[in-house]
Scaffold this motif. Structure first.
Motif: not given
Length: 352
Positions: A29-31, A108-109, A114-115, A323-330
């Protein structure tokens, strides 16, 4: 053991479990925001430092095998055209001066400060860029590239979007650099199509580099940090032979780490809280991973990949996904073997 002691131990374990749940909630929810940009942004210079890896049948450089170095002269004060690319997940900026992926925001993040703003992963705040080119005398991240006209937004129904840039060098090497973006993916294929337009055989090397000032992002979870749960910030490598290795900035400073790794598999990454960028050369391809501190105080980590010997008029291409993005395991597991190891909970991993 008294009942009070047992309760205290259970309370202690429960408290740390709550911390891990809090970490997981923040990840979704909060990067974390990046600090404000510094006034001066310097670009690192790739400098292949040692002979390229003699792996399998990949041709070596004809002159005793050392990978050529990029000239260390100061970059000219020039400006390039900035190409803005939009997909369903990212908004990227590619600078024609260097053909560099200079900025990447994740749609998506959101920025926790600042939301209304997307989180920016690559950008000038930390001198964080993805650079690529040919080492030695070929077109590199200081070269002015020509942008080939084409689509800049991933259209409905389309699965890929390509951005092509073109440059040449006085020695006759001609390069097309292609960024290939994919729908629902944080993987960008970076392709160098190399042609020898000279009169003699040449054996160039491609480099794929990440630069960063080494400073961690602001960590809002001060409580978790107090108990040792602060995530690692720095470079890391993985190979089947050496497995997962972190490279802390202080080890680079002191020289207490192997700065050069030769392998035929694996990846090189820059890891930070919740996010990661990683160059992932294809399995079985000879490569050399190099990490160093630059003269401007920033750090650079690169993968060097031989193109092979090109006769006059001959062409060849090398492709190294980023790869440049979130640490989403999948997503990490699907991108490259072992890339999910960058997900770091510190010494609380056993509870996580």
């Amino acid at each position: 053991m008294t009942m009070d002691t047992q309760r205290l131990i259970l309370l202690f374990i429960f408290g740390f479990s709550v911390l891990m749940l809090w970490e997981a909630w923040q990840k979704e929810m909060r990067p974390q925001p990046q600090p404000a940009p510094s006034a001066t942004v310097e670009r690192g210079v790739p400098a292949p430092s040692t002979p390229a890896p003699p792996v399998q049948e990949v041709p070596a450089s004809p002159a005793a095998g050392p990978a050529p170095a990029v000239p260390a002269a100061a970059a000219p004060q020039a400006k390039g055209e900035v190409v803005r690319v939009a997909t369903d997940l990212v908004v990227a900026e590619i600078d024609s001066l260097g053909g560099t992926l200079s900025r990447l925001e994740l749609r998506k993040h959101k920025d926790s400060a600042d939301a209304t703003q997307n989180f920016v992963l690559l950008g000038p705040q930390h001198r964080y860029e993805a650079q690529s080119g040919l080492a030695g005398e070929g077109p590199n991240h200081r070269t002015q590239w020509t942008v080939v006209p084409g689509e800049r937004e991933l259209k409905p129904g389309a699965d890929t979007l390509e951005v092509r840039l073109r440059a040449s060098a006085p020695n006759g090497l001609e390069v097309d650099k292609i960024y290939r973006f994919h729908r629902n993916s944080y993987v960008v294929d970076v392709v160098l199509e190399v042609r020898n337009g000279g009169t003699t055989a040449q054996a160039p090397y491609g480099y794929f580099q990440l630069t960063h000032d080494g400073r961690p992002s602001v960590d809002a979870n001060a409580v978790a940090s107090t108990f040792g749960a602060r995530s690692f910030t720095g470079f890391a490598t993985f190979s089947n032979e050496r497995k997962f290795e972190k490279i802390p900035s202080e080890d680079i400073e002191s020289g207490d780490v192997d700065m050069t790794v030769r392998a035929k598999d694996g990846w090189l990454a820059f890891v930070q809280h919740y996010f990661v960028s990683a160059w992932m050369p294809p399995e079985g391809t000879a490569r050399e991973y190099v990490v160093e501190k630059r003269g401007d105080g920033s750090y650079a980590g690169r993968a060097l990949v031989p193109v092979g010997t090109l006769a006059p008029g001959e062409s060849r291409q090398i492709s190294v996904p980023l790869y440049a993005g979130p640490q989403e395991k999948r997503r990490l597991s699907e991108a490259a073997p072992g890339l999910d190891l960058v997900v770091d909970y510190g010494w609380l991993t056993i509870i996580a």
